[in-house]
Design a protein around this motif. Structure first.
Motif, mmCIF file in Angstrom:
data_model
loop_
_atom_site.group_PDB
_atom_site.id
_atom_site.type_symbol
_atom_site.label_atom_id
_atom_site.label_comp_id
_atom_site.label_asym_id
_atom_site.label_seq_id
_atom_site.Cartn_x
_atom_site.Cartn_y
_atom_site.Cartn_z
ATOM 1 N N VAL A 10 0.844 -1.206 0.000
ATOM 2 C CA VAL A 10 0.000 0.000 0.000
ATOM 3 C C VAL A 10 0.877 1.252 0.000
ATOM 4 C CG1 VAL A 10 -1.614 1.366 1.410
ATOM 5 C CG2 VAL A 10 -2.037 -1.069 1.023
ATOM 6 N N ILE A 11 1.920 1.261 0.832
ATOM 7 C CA ILE A 11 2.820 2.420 0.861
ATOM 8 C C ILE A 11 3.540 2.561 -0.478
ATOM 9 C CG2 ILE A 11 4.854 3.434 1.957
ATOM 10 C CD1 ILE A 11 3.945 2.042 4.574
ATOM 11 N N ALA A 12 3.956 1.434 -1.068
ATOM 12 C CA ALA A 12 4.615 1.487 -2.382
ATOM 13 C C ALA A 12 3.677 2.101 -3.419
ATOM 14 C CB ALA A 12 5.061 0.090 -2.811
ATOM 15 N N GLU A 13 2.448 1.668 -3.424
ATOM 16 C CA GLU A 13 1.458 2.215 -4.367
ATOM 17 C C GLU A 13 1.301 3.721 -4.164
ATOM 18 O OE1 GLU A 13 -1.747 2.643 -7.146
ATOM 19 O OE2 GLU A 13 -0.160 1.174 -6.929
ATOM 20 N N ARG A 14 1.204 4.134 -2.916
ATOM 21 C CA ARG A 14 1.075 5.576 -2.632
ATOM 22 C C ARG A 14 2.307 6.344 -3.093
ATOM 23 N NH1 ARG A 14 -2.476 8.389 -0.124
ATOM 24 N NH2 ARG A 14 -0.854 9.778 0.651
ATOM 25 N N LEU A 15 3.484 5.754 -2.910
ATOM 26 C CA LEU A 15 4.704 6.422 -3.381
ATOM 27 C C LEU A 15 4.684 6.586 -4.893
ATOM 28 C CD1 LEU A 15 7.315 4.801 -1.033
ATOM 29 C CD2 LEU A 15 7.009 7.262 -1.355
ATOM 30 N N PHE A 16 4.223 5.557 -5.601
ATOM 31 C CA PHE A 16 4.170 5.632 -7.060
ATOM 32 C C PHE A 16 3.154 6.666 -7.540
ATOM 33 C CE2 PHE A 16 5.496 0.942 -7.004
ATOM 34 C CZ PHE A 16 6.846 1.260 -7.071
ATOM 35 N N VAL A 17 2.033 6.787 -6.831
ATOM 36 C CA VAL A 17 0.941 7.645 -7.292
ATOM 37 C C VAL A 17 1.005 9.044 -6.679
ATOM 38 C CG1 VAL A 17 -1.572 7.910 -7.332
ATOM 39 C CG2 VAL A 17 -0.548 5.666 -7.720
ATOM 40 N N VAL A 18 1.257 9.126 -5.369
ATOM 41 C CA VAL A 18 1.199 10.408 -4.669
ATOM 42 C C VAL A 18 2.607 10.908 -4.324
ATOM 43 C CG1 VAL A 18 0.289 11.633 -2.652
ATOM 44 C CG2 VAL A 18 -1.058 9.805 -3.718
ATOM 45 N N GLY A 19 3.337 10.109 -3.565
ATOM 46 C CA GLY A 19 4.700 10.469 -3.188
ATOM 47 C C GLY A 19 4.808 11.640 -2.232
ATOM 48 N N SER A 20 3.928 11.698 -1.252
ATOM 49 C CA SER A 20 3.946 12.800 -0.293
ATOM 50 C C SER A 20 4.986 12.541 0.801
ATOM 51 C CB SER A 20 2.568 12.961 0.348
ATOM 52 O OG SER A 20 2.284 11.860 1.196
ATOM 53 N N ARG A 21 5.216 13.569 1.615
ATOM 54 C CA ARG A 21 6.114 13.417 2.772
ATOM 55 C C ARG A 21 5.606 12.307 3.680
ATOM 56 N NH1 ARG A 21 9.644 16.950 4.444
ATOM 57 N NH2 ARG A 21 9.088 16.665 6.622
ATOM 58 N N ARG A 22 4.305 12.242 3.846
ATOM 59 C CA ARG A 22 3.702 11.214 4.704
ATOM 60 C C ARG A 22 4.046 9.814 4.185
ATOM 61 N NH1 ARG A 22 -2.270 12.277 5.422
ATOM 62 N NH2 ARG A 22 -1.419 13.861 6.771
ATOM 63 N N ASP A 23 4.065 9.631 2.871
ATOM 64 C CA ASP A 23 4.376 8.324 2.289
ATOM 65 C C ASP A 23 5.827 7.930 2.558
ATOM 66 O OD1 ASP A 23 1.759 8.261 1.269
ATOM 67 O OD2 ASP A 23 2.396 9.340 -0.520
ATOM 68 N N PHE A 24 6.743 8.902 2.396
ATOM 69 C CA PHE A 24 8.141 8.618 2.698
ATOM 70 C C PHE A 24 8.329 8.320 4.181
ATOM 71 C CE2 PHE A 24 9.058 10.864 -1.351
ATOM 72 C CZ PHE A 24 9.878 9.907 -1.924
ATOM 73 N N ALA A 25 7.639 9.084 5.032
ATOM 74 C CA ALA A 25 7.734 8.851 6.474
ATOM 75 C C ALA A 25 7.183 7.470 6.829
ATOM 76 C CB ALA A 25 6.988 9.940 7.239
ATOM 77 N N ALA A 26 6.070 7.081 6.213
ATOM 78 C CA ALA A 26 5.483 5.764 6.479
ATOM 79 C C ALA A 26 6.437 4.646 6.048
ATOM 80 C CB ALA A 26 4.141 5.626 5.753
ATOM 81 N N ALA A 27 7.093 4.829 4.917
ATOM 82 C CA ALA A 27 8.060 3.828 4.445
ATOM 83 C C ALA A 27 9.204 3.681 5.440
ATOM 84 C CB ALA A 27 8.598 4.223 3.069
ATOM 85 N N ALA A 28 9.705 4.800 5.935
ATOM 86 C CA ALA A 28 10.805 4.762 6.901
ATOM 87 C C ALA A 28 10.363 4.114 8.212
ATOM 88 C CB ALA A 28 11.339 6.166 7.154
ATOM 89 N N VAL A 29 9.200 4.493 8.712
ATOM 90 C CA VAL A 29 8.703 3.937 9.979
ATOM 91 C C VAL A 29 8.478 2.427 9.854
ATOM 92 C CG1 VAL A 29 6.715 3.911 11.554
ATOM 93 C CG2 VAL A 29 7.737 6.087 10.861
ATOM 94 N N LEU A 30 7.861 1.998 8.762
ATOM 95 C CA LEU A 30 7.632 0.565 8.557
ATOM 96 C C LEU A 30 8.955 -0.188 8.562
ATOM 97 C CD1 LEU A 30 5.667 -1.779 7.925
ATOM 98 C CD2 LEU A 30 6.077 -1.289 5.497
ATOM 99 N N SER A 31 9.938 0.321 7.860
ATOM 100 C CA SER A 31 11.234 -0.353 7.787
ATOM 101 C C SER A 31 11.933 -0.388 9.143
ATOM 102 C CB SER A 31 12.120 0.313 6.745
ATOM 103 O OG SER A 31 11.580 0.100 5.463
#
Length: 152
Positions: free
Chosen positions: A77-98
């Motif tokens: 879901v985060i990957a999809e959001r990064l591909f489509v939206v790419g907001s700061r929130r998406d990058f932050a979510a990717a970092a937090v998940l990892s």
């Protein structure tokens, strides 16, 4: 030096884009779409790694299998959001998940988890090492994207 493009004399330059493309973007603007793709693809790899490890988890520790499924879905879901939206929130979510997955790995390898004590000390398991590498890369690239967006 000049060249003729569609009947118009244009100066030669190292920028070989079509004249209608407009001015070149600053370097930081060009890096952001690349980071979106790189982090999104890395999250997809992270999901694939956990799918590969999933069958054994159902037999060993069903609650970890459910956690893996949640991780896979969340990463995609985060990957999809990064591909489509790419907001700061998406990058932050990717970092937090990892970071959370790295923390889970460290707990699993040091003190163990309920019903999953077999991996204590098993730091060199290939899928685990690959997962750590991908997760660290996601944190690095997501943090770089967040810092780039903050500075500019």
């Amino acid at each position: 030096m000049t060249t003729t493009v569609h009947g118009t004399q244009m100066p030669l330059s190292t920028d070989h884009r079509h004249p209608a493309a407009g001015p070149a973007l600053p370097a930081h603007s060009q890096q952001l779409p690349i980071r979106r793709i790189v982090v999104g693809l890395s999250l997809t790899v992270l999901a694939a790694i956990h799918v590969l490890d999933l069958p054994g988890k159902f037999a060993e520790t069903p609650y970890l299998a459910v956690a893996y499924i949640g991780l896979v879905v969340t990463a995609l879901v985060i990957a999809e959001r990064l591909f489509v939206v790419g907001s700061r929130r998406d990058f932050a979510a990717a970092a937090v998940l990892s970071v959370l997955v790295i923390a889970g790995f460290v707990v699993n390898r040091t003190v163990g988890m309920p019903g999953a004590m077999d991996d204590i000390g098993n730091w060199l398991e290939p899928l685990g090492l690959l997962s750590l590498l991908v997760e660290a890369f996601v944190v690095w690239q997501a943090a770089a994207a967040l810092l780039t967006r903050t500075r500019h």
